[in-house]
Design a protein around this motif. Structure first.
Motif, PDB file in Angstrom:
ATOM      1  N   GLY A  11       0.813  -1.213   0.000  1.00  0.00           N
ATOM      2  CA  GLY A  11       0.000   0.000   0.000  1.00  0.00           C
ATOM      3  C   GLY A  11       0.844   1.259   0.000  1.00  0.00           C
ATOM      4  N   ILE A  12       1.915   1.267   0.794  1.00  0.00           N
ATOM      5  CA  ILE A  12       2.808   2.428   0.835  1.00  0.00           C
ATOM      6  C   ILE A  12       3.470   2.632  -0.530  1.00  0.00           C
ATOM      7  CG2 ILE A  12       4.846   3.417   1.920  1.00  0.00           C
ATOM      8  CD1 ILE A  12       2.370   3.344   3.717  1.00  0.00           C
ATOM      9  N   GLY A  13       3.852   1.531  -1.171  1.00  0.00           N
ATOM     10  CA  GLY A  13       4.451   1.632  -2.499  1.00  0.00           C
ATOM     11  C   GLY A  13       3.509   2.258  -3.504  1.00  0.00           C
ATOM     12  N   LYS A  14       2.239   1.849  -3.473  1.00  0.00           N
ATOM     13  CA  LYS A  14       1.238   2.423  -4.367  1.00  0.00           C
ATOM     14  C   LYS A  14       1.054   3.912  -4.097  1.00  0.00           C
ATOM     15  CE  LYS A  14      -2.073   2.132  -7.471  1.00  0.00           C
ATOM     16  NZ  LYS A  14      -1.800   1.835  -8.897  1.00  0.00           N
ATOM     17  N   LEU A  15       1.046   4.271  -2.819  1.00  0.00           N
ATOM     18  CA  LEU A  15       0.920   5.665  -2.430  1.00  0.00           C
ATOM     19  C   LEU A  15       2.055   6.498  -3.018  1.00  0.00           C
ATOM     20  CD1 LEU A  15      -0.249   7.954  -0.535  1.00  0.00           C
ATOM     21  CD2 LEU A  15       1.410   7.156   1.145  1.00  0.00           C
ATOM     22  N   LEU A  16       3.280   5.998  -2.913  1.00  0.00           N
ATOM     23  CA  LEU A  16       4.437   6.736  -3.403  1.00  0.00           C
ATOM     24  C   LEU A  16       4.387   6.944  -4.920  1.00  0.00           C
ATOM     25  CD1 LEU A  16       7.270   5.123  -1.233  1.00  0.00           C
ATOM     26  CD2 LEU A  16       6.161   7.345  -0.927  1.00  0.00           C
ATOM     27  N   GLU A  17       3.772   6.007  -5.632  1.00  0.00           N
ATOM     28  CA  GLU A  17       3.616   6.160  -7.076  1.00  0.00           C
ATOM     29  C   GLU A  17       2.740   7.360  -7.415  1.00  0.00           C
ATOM     30  OE1 GLU A  17       2.054   2.651  -8.809  1.00  0.00           O
ATOM     31  OE2 GLU A  17       3.662   1.340  -8.081  1.00  0.00           O
ATOM     32  N   LYS A  18       1.803   7.647  -6.540  1.00  0.00           N
ATOM     33  CA  LYS A  18       0.803   8.688  -6.809  1.00  0.00           C
ATOM     34  C   LYS A  18       1.125  10.015  -6.120  1.00  0.00           C
ATOM     35  CE  LYS A  18      -1.770   5.872  -9.148  1.00  0.00           C
ATOM     36  NZ  LYS A  18      -1.968   6.091 -10.603  1.00  0.00           N
ATOM     37  N   CYS A  19       2.142  10.027  -5.274  1.00  0.00           N
ATOM     38  CA  CYS A  19       2.370  11.203  -4.439  1.00  0.00           C
ATOM     39  C   CYS A  19       3.852  11.565  -4.419  1.00  0.00           C
ATOM     40  CB  CYS A  19       1.865  10.922  -3.022  1.00  0.00           C
ATOM     41  SG  CYS A  19       1.844  12.359  -1.969  1.00  0.00           S
ATOM     42  N   SER A  20       4.247  12.469  -5.288  1.00  0.00           N
ATOM     43  CA  SER A  20       5.654  12.860  -5.380  1.00  0.00           C
ATOM     44  C   SER A  20       6.007  14.058  -4.506  1.00  0.00           C
ATOM     45  CB  SER A  20       6.001  13.187  -6.832  1.00  0.00           C
ATOM     46  OG  SER A  20       5.188  14.258  -7.306  1.00  0.00           O
ATOM     47  N   ARG A  79       4.495   4.819  11.972  1.00  0.00           N
ATOM     48  CA  ARG A  79       4.801   4.181  13.257  1.00  0.00           C
ATOM     49  C   ARG A  79       3.794   3.082  13.579  1.00  0.00           C
ATOM     50  NH1 ARG A  79       4.647   9.084  17.202  1.00  0.00           N
ATOM     51  NH2 ARG A  79       2.999   9.637  15.731  1.00  0.00           N
ATOM     52  N   SER A  80       4.293   2.079  14.236  1.00  0.00           N
ATOM     53  CA  SER A  80       3.449   0.976  14.740  1.00  0.00           C
ATOM     54  C   SER A  80       2.655   0.286  13.638  1.00  0.00           C
ATOM     55  CB  SER A  80       2.489   1.498  15.833  1.00  0.00           C
ATOM     56  OG  SER A  80       3.212   2.058  16.909  1.00  0.00           O
ATOM     57  N   LEU A  81       3.238   0.191  12.456  1.00  0.00           N
ATOM     58  CA  LEU A  81       2.674  -0.643  11.391  1.00  0.00           C
ATOM     59  C   LEU A  81       3.492  -1.932  11.359  1.00  0.00           C
ATOM     60  CD1 LEU A  81       2.005   1.815   8.406  1.00  0.00           C
ATOM     61  CD2 LEU A  81       0.559   1.281  10.364  1.00  0.00           C
ATOM     62  N   PRO A  82       2.916  -3.058  11.786  1.00  0.00           N
ATOM     63  CA  PRO A  82       3.712  -4.298  11.895  1.00  0.00           C
ATOM     64  C   PRO A  82       4.309  -4.766  10.581  1.00  0.00           C
ATOM     65  CG  PRO A  82       1.347  -4.732  12.155  1.00  0.00           C
ATOM     66  CD  PRO A  82       1.522  -3.254  12.210  1.00  0.00           C
ATOM     67  N   HIS A  83       3.680  -4.408   9.456  1.00  0.00           N
ATOM     68  CA  HIS A  83       4.157  -4.871   8.147  1.00  0.00           C
ATOM     69  C   HIS A  83       4.990  -3.825   7.410  1.00  0.00           C
ATOM     70  CE1 HIS A  83       1.525  -8.283   8.707  1.00  0.00           C
ATOM     71  NE2 HIS A  83       0.478  -7.476   8.833  1.00  0.00           N
ATOM     72  N   VAL A  84       5.176  -2.649   8.044  1.00  0.00           N
ATOM     73  CA  VAL A  84       5.943  -1.578   7.398  1.00  0.00           C
ATOM     74  C   VAL A  84       7.085  -1.159   8.321  1.00  0.00           C
ATOM     75  CG1 VAL A  84       5.884   0.723   6.374  1.00  0.00           C
ATOM     76  CG2 VAL A  84       3.881  -0.759   6.195  1.00  0.00           C
ATOM     77  N   THR A  85       8.285  -1.592   7.984  1.00  0.00           N
ATOM     78  CA  THR A  85       9.475  -1.212   8.727  1.00  0.00           C
ATOM     79  C   THR A  85      10.497  -0.634   7.752  1.00  0.00           C
ATOM     80  OG1 THR A  85      10.537  -3.366   8.456  1.00  0.00           O
ATOM     81  CG2 THR A  85       9.083  -3.090  10.376  1.00  0.00           C
ATOM     82  N   GLU A  86      11.503  -0.005   8.308  1.00  0.00           N
ATOM     83  CA  GLU A  86      12.532   0.578   7.452  1.00  0.00           C
ATOM     84  C   GLU A  86      13.221  -0.499   6.622  1.00  0.00           C
ATOM     85  OE1 GLU A  86      16.025   3.979   7.839  1.00  0.00           O
ATOM     86  OE2 GLU A  86      15.106   3.115   9.649  1.00  0.00           O
TER      87      GLU A  86
END
Length: 405
Positions: free
Chosen positions: A352-361, A369-376
């Motif tokens: 989902g974050i990847g899709k967001l980055l495609e649409k938001c430059s 923070r506190s997203l278990p599936h999204v870490t650095e």
């Protein structure tokens, strides 16, 4: 050639013109160091002053700076042990600074209704007053201000817990040009008080009723209808009695709404948010709806697709939101978001974050923070590329932007 003395040649008006052409405050201060005449001109021409002083010094300042229109006597939180301005100081200020338009007394805890009575009695030109966290104030003092300061445009009362609906009634009757009102934490304010307020004050652009726990749908709906053409900012943080009826009223009447804070309003659901997204699609810039637990992908996708001018969005702790909200964006959907907070949304993943980055430059701040599936580490492994200017908050170490406060 005979020597020419500037002071013998130029009039006061001409010297004031020279002073007006100086861009920096430092240069204006240096102007006053030339001689006593220039110091007098510099002093009488000054419009703004910030000070911490007792009655004697304030009296001297008033006699020197005779044209001050903006006076800042606020206290920072770090000086919370110090009471700041007192009633006797306000008596001197009210008598000495007759031209005041702006007076900031934020966090001056020593002020009482007696001090506000001095303001109302003497400062008839006042347009901006901040007495936030002056906790001794009550309706009596605010009524005195309303009685004497009919030109008031902005009034900030955050943390003034003794203020009730009576103050709003006084403002409605006497301050018809009021445009901004801050009532954060004034828990004695009710729907009835808001209804009285907008009977007379129908030009309100900014209304902050964060943490006013006795305000509900009836009050918000009344404000929305009465101030339909003017209302641009409405803050309802932790107003747990506010629900879908309020949001539907805003969607129906307030087409120019730019900032809406509804964090903690847990009864708000998708239906009303979808109405809002369609109605305010051209105006909405900032939306905070963290802890709105009934919000899910359908309304979030609608916001992202329709609100093309949206710059800041907070959906923290909206646990039903998932990647689907972002994956639903089409090829023509590009976002102008600068600030996005999705902390504690466990269904959002790197996809989902990847899709967001495609649409938001244009993203400048992303809170994951506190997203278990999204870490650095996972973002790096997935090859995600964040905009160069974007600060990504994985652990809470970054200073958060205050646009959604």
């Amino acid at each position: 050639m005979a020597s020419v003395c500037v002071n013998d040649t130029l009039t006061d008006d001409e010297l004031r013109w020279v002073l007006s052409r100086l861009d920096s405050d430092k240069d204006k201060e240096v102007f006053g160091h030339v001689c006593k005449r220039w110091l007098h001109l510099q002093s009488t021409d000054r419009k703004k002053l910030a000070a911490r002083a007792g009655p004697h010094m304030l009296g001297r300042l008033a006699s020197r700076f005779t044209r001050i229109v903006e006076l800042d006597l606020s206290q920072s939180i770090s000086r919370s042990f110090y009471p700041g301005v007192t009633d006797s100081d306000l008596a001197v200020i009210s008598e000495g600074f007759k031209c005041l338009r702006v007076l900031n007394l934020h966090n001056c805890k020593g002020i009482t209704d007696t001090g506000l009575a001095s303001i109302g009695r003497c400062l008839s030109l006042l347009q901006f007053l901040d007495v936030s966290y002056c906790r001794k104030l009550s309706d009596k003092g605010l009524s005195a201000v309303a009685e004497g300061c009919h030109d008031l445009r902005a009034l900030h009362l955050a943390g003034c817990r003794f203020i009730t609906d009576e103050s709003l009634k006084s403002l409605s009757q006497r301050c018809r040009d009021l445009e901004a009102l801050g009532l954060q934490g004034c828990t004695n304010i009710t729907d009835s008080g808001l209804a009285d307020l907008v009977k007379g004050c129908r030009r309100i652009q900014t209304l902050d009723i964060n943490k006013c726990s006795n305000v509900g749908d009836a009050g918000v709906s009344t404000v929305a209808k009465a101030c339909a053409s003017s209302l641009k900012t409405l803050k309802l943080l932790d107003c747990y009695k506010v629900g879908n009826e309020s949001i539907s009223s805003l969607a129906q009447f307030c087409k120019n709404l730019e900032t809406l804070i509804i964090g903690g309003c847990r009864d708000i659901s998708n239906e009303s948010i979808i109405l809002l997204a369609d109605s305010c699609k051209d105006s909405l810039k900032n939306l905070r709806m963290d802890w709105c637990l009934n919000i899910s992908d359908s309304s979030l996708t609608c916001i992202l697709k329709h609100c093309k001018n949206l710059e800041a969005l907070d959906i923290g702790c909206c646990e039903e939101v998932s990647d689907t909200a972002f994956l639903g964006l089409g090829s023509d959907d590009f976002l102008g978001l600068k600030v996005l907070k999705v902390s504690n949304c466990p269904k959002i993943t790197v996809t989902g974050i990847g899709k967001l980055l495609e649409k938001c430059s244009s993203l400048e701040y992303l809170d994951v923070r506190s997203l278990p599936h999204v870490t650095e580490v996972r973002c790096s492994e997935a090859g995600l590329e964040f905009p160069k200017c974007c600060k990504v908050n994985f652990s809470g170490s970054l200073t958060e932007p205050d646009v959604l406060l």
